[in-house]
Motif scaffolding. Structure first.
Motif, PDB file in Angstrom:
ATOM      1  N   ASP A 689      10.337  19.809 -26.803  1.00 35.63           N
ATOM      2  CA  ASP A 689      10.612  21.129 -26.245  1.00 35.63           C
ATOM      3  C   ASP A 689      11.828  21.697 -26.974  1.00 35.63           C
ATOM      4  N   PRO A 690      11.694  22.865 -27.618  1.00 34.13           N
ATOM      5  CA  PRO A 690      12.817  23.399 -28.409  1.00 34.13           C
ATOM      6  C   PRO A 690      13.961  23.951 -27.582  1.00 34.13           C
ATOM      7  N   ASN A 691      13.930  23.783 -26.274  1.00 34.97           N
ATOM      8  CA  ASN A 691      15.029  24.237 -25.416  1.00 34.97           C
ATOM      9  C   ASN A 691      16.096  23.152 -25.329  1.00 34.97           C
ATOM     10  N   LEU A 692      17.265  23.431 -25.876  1.00 39.36           N
ATOM     11  CA  LEU A 692      18.411  22.537 -25.717  1.00 39.36           C
ATOM     12  C   LEU A 692      19.472  23.277 -24.922  1.00 39.36           C
ATOM     13  N   THR A 693      19.864  22.713 -23.795  1.00 44.12           N
ATOM     14  CA  THR A 693      20.900  23.304 -22.950  1.00 44.12           C
ATOM     15  C   THR A 693      22.122  22.405 -22.933  1.00 44.12           C
ATOM     16  N   ALA A 694      23.255  22.971 -22.527  1.00 43.63           N
ATOM     17  CA  ALA A 694      24.482  22.185 -22.478  1.00 43.63           C
ATOM     18  C   ALA A 694      24.372  21.007 -21.510  1.00 43.63           C
ATOM     19  N   PRO A 695      23.858  21.200 -20.283  1.00 38.95           N
ATOM     20  CA  PRO A 695      23.726  20.031 -19.403  1.00 38.95           C
ATOM     21  C   PRO A 695      22.814  18.952 -19.984  1.00 38.95           C
ATOM     22  N   LEU A 696      21.700  19.335 -20.628  1.00 34.87           N
ATOM     23  CA  LEU A 696      20.812  18.343 -21.212  1.00 34.87           C
ATOM     24  C   LEU A 696      21.513  17.591 -22.341  1.00 34.87           C
ATOM     25  N   LEU A 697      22.198  18.312 -23.210  1.00 40.53           N
ATOM     26  CA  LEU A 697      22.897  17.646 -24.308  1.00 40.53           C
ATOM     27  C   LEU A 697      23.984  16.729 -23.773  1.00 40.53           C
ATOM     28  N   ARG A 698      24.716  17.165 -22.782  1.00 45.75           N
ATOM     29  CA  ARG A 698      25.743  16.292 -22.201  1.00 45.75           C
ATOM     30  C   ARG A 698      25.119  15.047 -21.581  1.00 45.75           C
ATOM     31  N   GLU A 699      23.971  15.208 -20.940  1.00 43.60           N
ATOM     32  CA  GLU A 699      23.299  14.052 -20.339  1.00 43.60           C
ATOM     33  C   GLU A 699      22.874  13.058 -21.417  1.00 43.60           C
ATOM     34  N   ILE A 703      24.213   9.195 -22.062  1.00 45.43           N
ATOM     35  CA  ILE A 703      23.334   8.024 -22.189  1.00 45.43           C
ATOM     36  C   ILE A 703      23.638   7.269 -23.483  1.00 45.43           C
ATOM     37  N   LEU A 704      23.957   8.024 -24.546  1.00 48.02           N
ATOM     38  CA  LEU A 704      24.262   7.407 -25.836  1.00 48.02           C
ATOM     39  C   LEU A 704      25.679   6.858 -25.899  1.00 48.02           C
ATOM     40  N   GLU A 705      26.375   6.862 -24.746  1.00 47.32           N
ATOM     41  CA  GLU A 705      27.701   6.280 -24.590  1.00 47.32           C
ATOM     42  C   GLU A 705      28.777   7.016 -25.384  1.00 47.32           C
ATOM     43  N   HIS A 706      28.600   8.319 -25.554  1.00 49.25           N
ATOM     44  CA  HIS A 706      29.684   9.138 -26.082  1.00 49.25           C
ATOM     45  C   HIS A 706      30.736   9.322 -25.012  1.00 49.25           C
ATOM     46  N   HIS A 707      31.968   9.478 -25.459  1.00 45.46           N
ATOM     47  CA  HIS A 707      33.035   9.822 -24.528  1.00 45.46           C
ATOM     48  C   HIS A 707      33.088  11.340 -24.389  1.00 45.46           C
ATOM     49  N   LEU A 708      32.855  11.839 -23.194  1.00 45.32           N
ATOM     50  CA  LEU A 708      32.964  13.263 -22.907  1.00 45.32           C
ATOM     51  C   LEU A 708      34.345  13.553 -22.339  1.00 45.32           C
ATOM     52  N   TYR A 709      35.027  14.474 -22.962  1.00 32.78           N
ATOM     53  CA  TYR A 709      36.407  14.753 -22.578  1.00 32.78           C
ATOM     54  C   TYR A 709      36.504  15.497 -21.260  1.00 32.78           C
ATOM     55  N   VAL A 710      35.444  16.175 -20.867  1.00 26.64           N
ATOM     56  CA  VAL A 710      35.433  16.872 -19.581  1.00 26.64           C
ATOM     57  C   VAL A 710      34.321  16.267 -18.733  1.00 26.64           C
ATOM     58  N   GLN A 711      34.678  15.726 -17.584  1.00 27.58           N
ATOM     59  CA  GLN A 711      33.727  15.069 -16.701  1.00 27.58           C
ATOM     60  C   GLN A 711      33.366  15.984 -15.525  1.00 27.58           C
ATOM     61  N   PRO A 712      32.203  15.796 -14.931  1.00 28.07           N
ATOM     62  CA  PRO A 712      31.828  16.639 -13.783  1.00 28.07           C
ATOM     63  C   PRO A 712      32.670  16.320 -12.562  1.00 28.07           C
ATOM     64  N   THR A 713      32.965  17.352 -11.808  1.00 26.71           N
ATOM     65  CA  THR A 713      33.628  17.185 -10.509  1.00 26.71           C
ATOM     66  C   THR A 713      32.592  17.567  -9.451  1.00 26.71           C
ATOM     67  N   THR A 714      33.021  18.199  -8.382  1.00 21.73           N
ATOM     68  CA  THR A 714      32.034  18.695  -7.416  1.00 21.73           C
ATOM     69  C   THR A 714      31.183  19.793  -8.036  1.00 21.73           C
ATOM     70  N   LYS A 715      31.702  20.396  -9.120  1.00 14.95           N
ATOM     71  CA  LYS A 715      30.944  21.377  -9.886  1.00 14.95           C
ATOM     72  C   LYS A 715      30.799  20.870 -11.317  1.00 14.95           C
ATOM     73  N   LYS A 716      29.714  21.271 -11.962  1.00 12.96           N
ATOM     74  CA  LYS A 716      29.413  20.786 -13.309  1.00 12.96           C
ATOM     75  C   LYS A 716      29.707  21.903 -14.317  1.00 12.96           C
ATOM     76  N   PHE A 717      30.981  21.970 -14.720  1.00 14.76           N
ATOM     77  CA  PHE A 717      31.393  23.001 -15.653  1.00 14.76           C
ATOM     78  C   PHE A 717      31.000  22.600 -17.082  1.00 14.76           C
ATOM     79  N   CYS A 718      30.452  23.533 -17.813  1.00 15.12           N
ATOM     80  CA  CYS A 718      30.157  23.333 -19.230  1.00 15.12           C
ATOM     81  C   CYS A 718      30.882  24.420 -20.011  1.00 15.12           C
ATOM     82  N   ASP A 719      32.178  24.220 -20.179  1.00 16.68           N
ATOM     83  CA  ASP A 719      33.002  25.205 -20.862  1.00 16.68           C
ATOM     84  C   ASP A 719      32.909  25.020 -22.376  1.00 16.68           C
ATOM     85  N   VAL A 720      33.273  26.077 -23.100  1.00 11.70           N
ATOM     86  CA  VAL A 720      33.369  25.995 -24.552  1.00 11.70           C
ATOM     87  C   VAL A 720      34.522  25.065 -24.905  1.00 11.70           C
TER      88      VAL A 720
END
Length: 788
Positions: A689-699, A703-720
């Motif tokens: 599916d050619p749809n890539l979204t920020a939440p999907l890429l972060r997910e 899974i690939l064990e990357h370190h994400l510098y911004v983690q989800p809280t009660t809200k799932k912010f996907c800032d620039v």
């Protein structure tokens, strides 16, 4: 080629003053960390000797103000902006320059503009912005040399026109000779070449069907195929002759039901699309050579080219950047992306900047933010557009600057129409702060790209214009609270390789130029694959690099944890094997989108299977995109839908029992996203599916064990976010640009001391995790220093 930098001849720490009653709003006219105007020590009576020579500092960082000085009309507002730029410590200026198109033309206007700027700031250094498009009279006299597209008939030159290129070369020679003969020549350090649509080397409105371009295409085909039978076989027409080949008609490209060209039926179109970029790049390369041969000293030559992520249409001529990376050009200039560049938006880059830096070239990023400030032409009053908050403008400017600072790019602040959009003291206070931050970041470490300084013996000294402030008005310049010590700003912009980022968290985004030639449906598909995917990437929360596919195939670039292939449609068996070998050697992961490797000698789903390492099938006829995530994750919940539903052909799905399914199509429930470990030692993730979204890429990255510098809280912010590690310092830079108000959970992965570079009073000591509150549209630039 080098870009004309040199070390300042001797350390000069001099306190000078400039009484500012005659300057705009009475602001201090000389910042603390810029060499004094006259380059001299104070005399015994406390006064400066203005007869001393001005020492030009070619080691100034690549920070510019674009001064749109018009040939006719009132330039008062621009002169004031130039004065404000100098007060802010920005001493490099981009000036538009008109070519002396014929022998009767006088090139003195650019010299007059330089002289006026030097009267305001004697230490100014100049880069000319050259519009190489001919005057209308020339095109009227030479209609056969004009481009013939649906929107450019007789208004732009064809890049295939040798007569136009010769005329430009002659005009460039007249200009360079005039400037070289002037005492102001020492102040000129570079030029930016612009032509075609909007002076950005873009072909407007489709295929150029002019006679001169038809001859150029015929000559290109002869070089490509070497003999006539090879062309006849490729095009499936044994009646062809090189001398009679015509520019093909452009097929309809708006239907996603036919995403790719038929390889046999549209062979001529595929070839023409490749040519349409190569002939633009060849024209630029030829003009670079002409300039390099005509000037007695080296100057840096840039072009507005290589907008691989920005352009949706594949016939605009911007997809031969790889050709120019092997030329003598010194660098490339690009505005901040016009896609979602407003408050809370991603802004972004137009091209693969890390490929450019990897080849030793420079990148200059243009910030032409719409500030809402303007000068009324009748009353002269300065106003700001109603409803546009000044703080929102400053945060967008901070976001754009941070992108340049994080990646080590140069910056051009522009008032694009000379109407006073930067005529505001508060904006220049912001820019002055950004300049100080840039100097702090790149004092000990070095900028990426090719920037060797001139030797000390090449230091150029020039007589200053008449002083604008009388000696009687001078006093003592006091250091401000935010001033940087003089020792910290004597940066040396050496020729060093690009600064690699950590492979532990690095995501390398890969774009292919050649694959665009095979797309029949360009704009709708590119909006999904490039614009939407780039937005997702910039909101992923990991360090990112941007490369051309060819550089990855050639083994360029640092080791990466994951590669994201946006549009790698066309791969040979040898190229596929080289990619797999690199992935295996680096134990990396590959994220493939839509149709990787689908086009070869034929188009077959089996090629996609070979590329991704998992069994792939093809829907019969058009099928709908749009998927549902099937697992419970941190960024996407089970059964959560994402992506737009559009009908497209071809469309693939995963049919592999060994693969882990992450998402299924909403319409068919066939697997649309899957992951599989490949036995040779790498991990494959296929987004059919050619749809890539920020939440999907972060997910996926989680899974690939990357370190994400911004983690989800009660809200799932996907800032620039823009993140890079400055390995020379061992520090990490991260810019956050908030979309909405809320608390962000920052995770550093190790204990660090953290400072906010825009607000040094804010920081966190010895923290691995902390909470940061962002307002809507707010920009923060954080520097992490690991505890040693």
């Amino acid at each position: 080629m080098s870009s004309l930098y040199l070390r300042l001849a001797g350390a000069m720490i001099i306190l000078i003053t400039a009484a500012v009653s005659g300057l705009w709003l009475g602001k201090l006219s000389v910042p603390d960390d810029v060499p004094p105007i006259d380059g001299s020590h104070a005399s015994s009576n406390g006064k400066h000797d203005r007869k001393k020579e001005v020492v030009l500092d070619f080691n100034l960082p690549p920070l510019f103000f674009y001064a749109d000085l018009k040939l006719e009309g009132d330039n008062t507002i621009v002169y004031e902006e130039i004065r404000q730029a100098a007060e802010a410590g920005v001493l490099r200026f981009v000036l538009p320059a008109q070519l002396p198109w014929d022998e009767a033309a006088e090139p003195g206007q650019i010299l007059q503009a330089m002289q006026k700027v030097l009267e305001i700031e004697p230490r100014a250094l100049f880069c000319f912005a050259l519009d190489l498009n001919p005057p209308k009279a020339w095109l009227n006299a030479e209609p056969a040399e004009a481009m013939a597209t649906s929107s450019s008939q007789y208004t732009l030159p064809s890049p295939a026109s040798e007569r136009w290129l010769t005329q430009v070369q002659q005009a460039l020679k007249r200009l360079t000779e005039a400037v070289s003969a002037s005492p102001l020549a020492a102040h000129v350090t570079g030029c930016i070449l612009g032509a075609l649509d909007d002076a950005q080397w873009s072909i407007p409105g489709g295929f150029d069907r002019s006679p001169v371009n038809q001859r150029g295409f015929q000559q290109w085909l002869q070089r490509r195929y070497t003999d006539l039978p090879a062309l006849q076989t490729a095009w499936g027409d044994d009646t062809l002759a090189f001398a009679t080949v015509e520019i093909p008609e452009k097929p309809t490209t708006t239907q996603l039901h036919t995403a790719f060209y038929d390889l046999e039926q549209h062979a001529a179109v595929i070839d023409y699309l490749a040519y349409s970029s190569e002939y633009v790049a060849d024209a630029i390369a030829a003009l670079v050579v002409a300039i390099k041969e005509s000037v007695p000293a080296e100057i840096a030559v840039y072009a507005s080219y290589g907008y691989s992520f920005e352009h949706l249409f594949n016939d605009v001529g911007h997809f031969a950047l790889g050709t120019l990376l092997d030329s003598d050009i010194d660098g490339f200039v690009s505005p901040v992306s016009y896609i979602d560049r407003g408050t809370g938006g991603s802004g972004g880059l137009m091209g693969p900047v890390h490929s450019i830096l990897e080849h030793g070239k420079q990148c200059l990023l243009i910030d032409d933010t719409r500030t809402g400030v303007s000068r009324d032409a009748i009353t002269g009053k300065i106003t700001r557009m109603k409803g546009l908050r000044a703080e929102d403008v400053y945060n967008v400017q901070r976001r754009n600057f941070s992108m340049a600072a994080v990646y080590g790019l140069g910056m051009i602040w522009a008032d694009p129409h000379g109407q006073g959009s930067l005529y505001e003291s508060e904006q220049w206070e912001q820019i002055a702060q950004m300049r100080r931050i840039y100097n702090q970041l790149y004092t000990s470490s070095m900028l990426p790209g090719k920037q060797p300084p001139r030797t000390n013996e090449e230091v150029v000294q020039a007589e200053p214009p008449a002083p604008q402030v009388s000696p009687e008005e001078e006093g003592l310049l006091e250091l401000g609270e935010e001033d940087v010590p003089e020792a910290e700003v004597q940066a040396s912009w050496e020729n060093t390789p690009p600064l690699p980022m950590s492979s532990a968290t690095g995501l390398t985004v890969v774009v292919d130029e050649g694959s665009r030639c095979y797309q029949r449906c360009d704009a709708p598909l590119n909006e999904l694959l490039l614009h939407n995917s780039m937005d997702a990437v910039l909101r992923s929360g990991v360090p990112i690099r941007f490369y051309l596919l060819q550089d990855i195939l050639d083994g360029r670039g640092p080791v990466s944890a994951t590669y994201l292939f946006l549009n790698a449609f066309h791969l040979s068996d040898a190229e596929r094997q080289r990619l797999h070998m690199r992935l295996a050697e680096e134990h990396a992961s590959a994220i493939w989108i839509y149709a990787p490797g689908y086009v070869q000698d034929d188009m077959d789903a089996a090629h996609v299977a070979q590329t991704t390492g998992m069994q792939v099938n093809l829907f019969e006829g058009p099928a709908f995109t749009g998927s549902t995530y099937v697992l419970s994750g941190r960024w996407l919940d089970q059964d959560e839908r994402y992506g737009t539903m559009v009908e497209i052909a071809p469309l693939f799905y995963v049919d592999d029992v060994e693969a882990d399914v992450l998402a299924r199509y909403q319409n068919s429930e066939e697997p649309s996203v899957a992951m599989r470990y490949v036995e040779s030692g790498w991990t494959s993730v296929f987004l059919a599916d050619p749809n890539l979204t920020a939440p999907l890429l972060r997910e996926i990255l989680q899974i690939l064990e990357h370190h994400l510098y911004v983690q989800p809280t009660t809200k799932k912010f996907c800032d620039v976010t823009y993140i890079a590690e400055l390995e020379a310092l061992g520090d990490t830079l991260m810019m956050l640009h908030g979309r909405v108000v809320g608390e962000r959970a920052i995770s550093l992965g190790t204990y660090c001391d953290v400072i906010d570079l825009f607000d040094p009073g804010i920081g966190w000591q010895q923290k691995e995790n902390f909470v940061l509150t962002l307002q809507t549209g707010e920009t923060r630039l954080l520097r992490f220093s690991p505890l040693r």
